[in-house]
Design a protein around this motif. Structure first.
Motif, PDB file in Angstrom:
ATOM      1  N   ASN A 139       0.828  -1.201   0.000  1.00  0.00           N
ATOM      2  CA  ASN A 139       0.000   0.000   0.000  1.00  0.00           C
ATOM      3  C   ASN A 139       0.862   1.250   0.000  1.00  0.00           C
ATOM      4  O   ASN A 139       1.967   1.270   0.554  1.00  0.00           O
ATOM      5  CB  ASN A 139      -0.918   0.021   1.231  1.00  0.00           C
ATOM      6  CG  ASN A 139      -2.026  -1.003   1.152  1.00  0.00           C
ATOM      7  OD1 ASN A 139      -3.079  -0.747   0.589  1.00  0.00           O
ATOM      8  ND2 ASN A 139      -1.782  -2.175   1.720  1.00  0.00           N
ATOM      9  N   ALA A 164      -1.612   6.163  -2.807  1.00  0.00           N
ATOM     10  CA  ALA A 164      -2.585   6.032  -3.897  1.00  0.00           C
ATOM     11  C   ALA A 164      -3.392   4.748  -3.803  1.00  0.00           C
ATOM     12  O   ALA A 164      -4.235   4.479  -4.666  1.00  0.00           O
ATOM     13  CB  ALA A 164      -1.870   6.095  -5.249  1.00  0.00           C
ATOM     14  N   GLY A 165      -3.126   3.931  -2.781  1.00  0.00           N
ATOM     15  CA  GLY A 165      -3.905   2.702  -2.623  1.00  0.00           C
ATOM     16  C   GLY A 165      -3.057   1.450  -2.719  1.00  0.00           C
ATOM     17  O   GLY A 165      -1.870   1.444  -2.373  1.00  0.00           O
ATOM     18  N   ASN A 185      -9.305  -2.570 -10.729  1.00  0.00           N
ATOM     19  CA  ASN A 185      -9.499  -1.272 -10.076  1.00  0.00           C
ATOM     20  C   ASN A 185      -8.260  -0.851  -9.279  1.00  0.00           C
ATOM     21  O   ASN A 185      -8.117   0.321  -8.926  1.00  0.00           O
ATOM     22  CB  ASN A 185     -10.712  -1.330  -9.136  1.00  0.00           C
ATOM     23  CG  ASN A 185     -12.011  -1.464  -9.899  1.00  0.00           C
ATOM     24  OD1 ASN A 185     -12.218  -0.781 -10.904  1.00  0.00           O
ATOM     25  ND2 ASN A 185     -12.881  -2.361  -9.444  1.00  0.00           N
ATOM     26  N   ARG A 186      -7.384  -1.810  -8.983  1.00  0.00           N
ATOM     27  CA  ARG A 186      -6.151  -1.483  -8.295  1.00  0.00           C
ATOM     28  C   ARG A 186      -4.978  -1.627  -9.268  1.00  0.00           C
ATOM     29  O   ARG A 186      -5.122  -2.144 -10.374  1.00  0.00           O
ATOM     30  CB  ARG A 186      -5.959  -2.369  -7.069  1.00  0.00           C
ATOM     31  CG  ARG A 186      -5.720  -3.844  -7.380  1.00  0.00           C
ATOM     32  CD  ARG A 186      -5.632  -4.643  -6.095  1.00  0.00           C
ATOM     33  NE  ARG A 186      -5.441  -6.062  -6.342  1.00  0.00           N
ATOM     34  CZ  ARG A 186      -5.476  -7.002  -5.397  1.00  0.00           C
ATOM     35  NH1 ARG A 186      -5.721  -6.650  -4.131  1.00  0.00           N
ATOM     36  NH2 ARG A 186      -5.298  -8.280  -5.695  1.00  0.00           N
ATOM     37  N   ARG A 187      -3.840  -1.164  -8.868  1.00  0.00           N
ATOM     38  CA  ARG A 187      -2.648  -1.263  -9.711  1.00  0.00           C
ATOM     39  C   ARG A 187      -2.049  -2.662  -9.591  1.00  0.00           C
ATOM     40  O   ARG A 187      -1.905  -3.187  -8.494  1.00  0.00           O
ATOM     41  CB  ARG A 187      -1.633  -0.197  -9.308  1.00  0.00           C
ATOM     42  CG  ARG A 187      -2.107   1.228  -9.580  1.00  0.00           C
ATOM     43  CD  ARG A 187      -1.299   2.243  -8.798  1.00  0.00           C
ATOM     44  NE  ARG A 187      -1.497   2.112  -7.361  1.00  0.00           N
ATOM     45  CZ  ARG A 187      -0.774   2.739  -6.447  1.00  0.00           C
ATOM     46  NH1 ARG A 187       0.221   3.522  -6.811  1.00  0.00           N
ATOM     47  NH2 ARG A 187      -1.033   2.565  -5.175  1.00  0.00           N
ATOM     48  N   ASP A 205      -0.528  -2.919 -15.019  1.00  0.00           N
ATOM     49  CA  ASP A 205      -0.067  -1.531 -15.057  1.00  0.00           C
ATOM     50  C   ASP A 205       1.428  -1.462 -15.349  1.00  0.00           C
ATOM     51  O   ASP A 205       1.897  -0.521 -15.992  1.00  0.00           O
ATOM     52  CB  ASP A 205      -0.375  -0.843 -13.723  1.00  0.00           C
ATOM     53  CG  ASP A 205      -1.871  -0.747 -13.481  1.00  0.00           C
ATOM     54  OD1 ASP A 205      -2.470   0.258 -13.895  1.00  0.00           O
ATOM     55  OD2 ASP A 205      -2.435  -1.692 -12.896  1.00  0.00           O
ATOM     56  N   GLY A 253       2.133   6.018 -10.027  1.00  0.00           N
ATOM     57  CA  GLY A 253       1.267   7.013  -9.409  1.00  0.00           C
ATOM     58  C   GLY A 253      -0.141   6.485  -9.285  1.00  0.00           C
ATOM     59  O   GLY A 253      -0.361   5.300  -9.014  1.00  0.00           O
ATOM     60  N   GLU A 254      -1.119   7.351  -9.465  1.00  0.00           N
ATOM     61  CA  GLU A 254      -2.502   6.898  -9.496  1.00  0.00           C
ATOM     62  C   GLU A 254      -2.683   5.880 -10.613  1.00  0.00           C
ATOM     63  O   GLU A 254      -1.864   5.784 -11.529  1.00  0.00           O
ATOM     64  CB  GLU A 254      -3.437   8.098  -9.726  1.00  0.00           C
ATOM     65  CG  GLU A 254      -3.384   9.158  -8.638  1.00  0.00           C
ATOM     66  CD  GLU A 254      -4.087   8.728  -7.362  1.00  0.00           C
ATOM     67  OE1 GLU A 254      -4.848   7.737  -7.414  1.00  0.00           O
ATOM     68  OE2 GLU A 254      -3.877   9.388  -6.319  1.00  0.00           O
ATOM     69  N   LYS A 255      -3.746   5.102 -10.540  1.00  0.00           N
ATOM     70  CA  LYS A 255      -4.035   4.083 -11.544  1.00  0.00           C
ATOM     71  C   LYS A 255      -3.895   4.661 -12.954  1.00  0.00           C
ATOM     72  O   LYS A 255      -4.481   5.691 -13.280  1.00  0.00           O
ATOM     73  CB  LYS A 255      -5.456   3.550 -11.340  1.00  0.00           C
ATOM     74  CG  LYS A 255      -5.924   2.532 -12.369  1.00  0.00           C
ATOM     75  CD  LYS A 255      -5.298   1.183 -12.148  1.00  0.00           C
ATOM     76  CE  LYS A 255      -5.886   0.154 -13.119  1.00  0.00           C
ATOM     77  NZ  LYS A 255      -5.288  -1.191 -12.951  1.00  0.00           N
ATOM     78  N   THR A 309      -0.989   5.757 -14.231  1.00  0.00           N
ATOM     79  CA  THR A 309       0.163   6.659 -14.320  1.00  0.00           C
ATOM     80  C   THR A 309       1.439   5.913 -13.956  1.00  0.00           C
ATOM     81  O   THR A 309       1.599   5.459 -12.822  1.00  0.00           O
ATOM     82  CB  THR A 309      -0.008   7.863 -13.379  1.00  0.00           C
ATOM     83  OG1 THR A 309      -1.233   8.536 -13.686  1.00  0.00           O
ATOM     84  CG2 THR A 309       1.155   8.824 -13.528  1.00  0.00           C
TER      85      THR A 309
END
Length: 373
Positions: free
Chosen positions: A118, A121-122, A165-167, A204, A248-250, A252
């Motif tokens: 984690n 960004a999640g 929905n997650r990386r 990703d 980064g965020e999903k 990126t």
């Protein structure tokens, strides 16, 4: 989340009789300095930790020291076995090492469980997929149609049931289509072991190992880190590096190549014996020398080693050698095996193979290649 992507350490490797262990110790120390400078949260090692399935004791000790240093830095380490490794040996003690943040791919048993980290960004889920052949995958998916490496890897990826929905990060050691080869990799003739890059589109980032040149393979987020050292003369023009990945965020992903400076470089010199012996300083780099003298120079290699102590290979490029090459001709190194067999069949039988014979030979070649690797 920041990752440092490594691959193809090939610890214990010898090149033309020269041990690379001293150079490998030097470059691993440099990688630790890079880690201290750029402070990644995780380090990924995408296979071929060792150069052979039973590595020398010194190579095992060197890697043990490297892992201890990574653990002291409170990093998560994600490690898979490559085609040069023994999956069983690399995976030894993996459950014990988990407590130190060292995550090692187990021998493939039909499933790959994600390891989730984690950050702000999640979640980031890491999937450790060791080097696989179709024969490793078929027993666990008897109803799947697995004819080649792409089918096998697609079956494995589909079975992961990714939460998109997650990386998601995959650590993989395979030959992915669209990548450029160099001379030190062991690949199937005609690319029989190739995996189509589209298989990895759900991820990703895909941290690849197997090819020694740092490069993309079908997309910005599918990358080979390359080997940290030049392991053949054909790699002399490659710029070795480690790959710094910022998730980064999903959606990126930013990638930066951090250059490595070896203790000894790999290079090639071309010229007459007299010109090459006129050098004023000893060259400590690993090198290949191409002599252009029309007449062979007596005891040339030993005499050259007075100035080039790490001379790995010597050859001639002159009228005689060029005429020999012209007479022998050259064949594309990645000619398809079926094409080579068809040429032989036609030469021996005076006619071409029919469709049924060709289909049979394709199946047989694929079966033989898979069994030998």
């Amino acid at each position: 989340m920041r990752l440092l992507h490594l691959a193809d350490l090939h610890l214990g490797k010898r090149v033309n009789g020269f041990s690379m262990l001293d150079d490998q110790k030097y470059i691993l120390s440099q990688i630790l300095t890079i880690i201290d400078t750029y402070t990644p949260q995780a380090v990924v090692i995408a296979g071929d930790v060792y150069d052979r399935t039973i590595p020398p004791e010194e190579a095992v000790s060197l890697f043990d020291h490297f892992l201890v240093q990574l653990s002291k830095r409170k990093l998560d380490v994600f490690l898979i076995s490559g085609n040069h490794d023994s999956a069983e040996r690399v995976a030894f003690g993996n459950q014990l090492m988990e407590a130190s943040g060292i995550h090692v791919s187990p021998v493939y048993q039909g499933e790959v469980q994600p390891i989730v980290l984690n950050d702000a960004a999640g979640e980031v889920a890491f999937y450790l997929i060791p080097f696989l052949k179709p024969v490793h995958v078929r027993p666990f998916f008897p109803d799947a149609k697995i004819e080649d490496y792409t089918d096998a890897m697609r079956t494995v990826v589909d079975s992961l049931k990714l939460d998109t929905n997650r990386r998601n990060v995959a650590v993989v050691h395979q030959f992915v289509t669209g990548a450029a080869l160099s001379g030190s990799e062991e690949l199937a003739i005609g690319g029989l072991d190739a995996v189509d890059a589209s298989v990895f589109s759900p991820f990703d980032y895909v941290a690849l190992g197997h090819l020694h040149g740092a490069q993309r393979a079908g997309g910005d987020g599918i990358r080979y880190a390359g080997s940290p050292l030049k392991y053949s003369i054909s790699e002399r023009n490659q710029n070795k590096s480690v790959t710094l990945v910022d998730l980064g965020e999903k959606g990126t992903v930013n990638v930066q190549l951090i250059p490595l400076q070896p203790k000894r470089d790999v290079c090639q010199f071309c010229g007459t014996f007299e010109d090459l012996m006129a050098r004023q300083e000893v060259c400590e780099d690993y090198c290949e020398i191409i002599l252009t003298d029309e007449q062979d120079v007596p005891n040339a290699m030993n005499r050259l080693r007075a100035l080039y102590p790490n001379l790995m290979h010597m050859a001639y490029d002159n009228t005689r050698t060029r005429s020999q090459t012209s007479v022998l001709g050259a064949r594309a190194p990645l000619a398809q095996p079926i094409d080579l067999f068809e040429e032989l069949y036609e030469a021996q039988n005076g006619q071409s193979m029919n469709d049924e014979q060709r289909a049979y030979m394709r199946e047989l070649i694929a079966e033989i290649w898979e069994g030998e690797q």
